[in-house]
Design a protein around this motif. Structure first.
Motif, mmCIF file in Angstrom:
data_model
loop_
_atom_site.group_PDB
_atom_site.id
_atom_site.type_symbol
_atom_site.label_atom_id
_atom_site.label_comp_id
_atom_site.label_asym_id
_atom_site.label_seq_id
_atom_site.Cartn_x
_atom_site.Cartn_y
_atom_site.Cartn_z
ATOM 1 N N LEU A 1 -0.685 -8.227 -9.572
ATOM 2 C CA LEU A 1 0.376 -7.553 -10.327
ATOM 3 C C LEU A 1 0.811 -8.392 -11.518
ATOM 4 O O LEU A 1 1.020 -7.874 -12.629
ATOM 5 N N ARG B 1 1.260 -0.670 -12.535
ATOM 6 C CA ARG B 1 2.444 -0.219 -11.781
ATOM 7 C C ARG B 1 2.116 0.216 -10.361
ATOM 8 O O ARG B 1 2.913 0.023 -9.447
ATOM 9 N N LYS C 1 2.583 -2.038 -7.366
ATOM 10 C CA LYS C 1 3.897 -2.223 -6.738
ATOM 11 C C LYS C 1 4.006 -1.426 -5.442
ATOM 12 O O LYS C 1 4.569 -1.899 -4.450
ATOM 13 N N ARG C 2 3.467 -0.187 -5.451
ATOM 14 C CA ARG C 2 3.515 0.642 -4.239
ATOM 15 C C ARG C 2 2.706 0.006 -3.115
ATOM 16 O O ARG C 2 3.122 0.012 -1.952
ATOM 17 N N LEU D 1 0.297 -9.518 -5.197
ATOM 18 C CA LEU D 1 1.333 -10.043 -6.089
ATOM 19 C C LEU D 1 0.704 -10.773 -7.274
ATOM 20 O O LEU D 1 1.149 -10.619 -8.427
#
Length: 289
Positions: free
Chosen positions: A172, A178, A181-182, A169
């Motif tokens: 990110l 992106r 996120k997965r 987190l």
């Protein structure tokens, strides 16, 4: 002999690095000394059994059992101690205490093949063959993490996944990739599964009391007292679930195997069914897993 020395080595390493809970009454050196002496007594007993010197062997086994019990009575808990004690009791012919200690060893060292094999061997020798439900092997393989790790292992696993999720987190927020996120979604799902598994394991092992009959023959009564009539008998090594405690009595239920078919048929040709039987038994007749 090599295998015994290897087990002692593993026990010492785990003991020194916190793999065993202990009380202040005995020092670590004293516990290792007693554990080593107990293993030596057990090894000598095995040799005496091979030489058919049974009285001497039983004496050595009793000495080994006493030493293992001393360690456990002082607050030390380790799967290897319970496993060795289970082996000792099995050789002494005390199958109930052997199964009790194998079950305790399973909780502390889940997934250990030697424990599972010896437990099955002990269970095959008892009268109440269908005393407790075993989880199918397929389920154990699918939910391998649940059956492979003990409570402490699952707790550490959950913390590690949580830490990794938090780090992802932060990454990110800083990097804004992106694909992170997965990964976060995957780790979040893994964390949820780990926490739920830990909760279930804690409930099964702490919320439900399981016991093993350690008396040769145990009358299960209609009520909590000697004045109540015997409802049925349960035998050494059978396992039960404790539902209620009243004074010196446990209210339990057990899974009992029932043979179906013609009484004249050979046992191999009969089908088995299960029924649940409830009743009260004295605390002295059962050991808590």
């Amino acid at each position: 002999m090599i295998r015994t020395q290897f087990r002692i080595f593993i026990f010492v390493i785990m003991f020194l690095f916190g793999g065993v809970a202990f009380a202040d009454a005995l020092s670590k050196d004293e516990v290792i000394k007693i554990f080593t002496a107990a293993n030596e007594d057990h090894s000598q007993a095995v040799k005496l059994i091979a030489e058919k010197k049974l009285p001497e062997a039983n004496k050595k086994l009793e000495e080994a059992a006493l030493q293992y019990e001393i360690i456990l009575s002082k607050g030390f808990r380790h799967g290897q101690i319970h496993y060795n004690l289970g082996n000792t009791y099995y050789r002494l012919g005390e199958v109930g205490k052997a199964i009790l200690n194998y079950r305790k060893a399973q909780r502390l060292m889940p997934g250990n093949a030697e424990i599972d094999v010896n437990l099955r061997l002990a269970k095959n020798s008892i009268e109440d063959k269908e005393a407790i439900h075993e989880t199918p092997a397929v389920i154990q393989r699918i939910f391998f993490w649940f059956f492979l790790l003990n409570q402490n292992g699952l707790a550490v696993f959950s913390v590690l996944i949580y830490v990794m999720t938090m780090l992802l987190l932060i990454a990110l927020v800083i990097l804004k990739y992106r694909w992170l996120k997965r990964l976060i979604i995957g780790f979040t799902v893994g964390l949820l599964i780990a926490v739920v598994s830990l909760g279930i394991k804690m409930y099964v092992e702490r919320g439900i009391d399981h016991g093993v009959i350690i008396a040769k023959n145990c009358p299960v009564r209609y009520g909590p007292g000697e004045e109540y009539e015997t409802k049925y008998e349960i035998h050494e090594g059978a396992e039960c679930v404790i539902e209620q405690v009243k004074g010196q009595w446990y209210k339990v239920y057990v899974h009992v195997g029932i043979k179906q078919g013609d009484p004249l048929q050979a046992d191999a040709d009969k089908k088995e069914d299960k029924e649940i039987r409830r009743g009260w038994l004295h605390k002295d007749a059962v050991g808590i897993i």
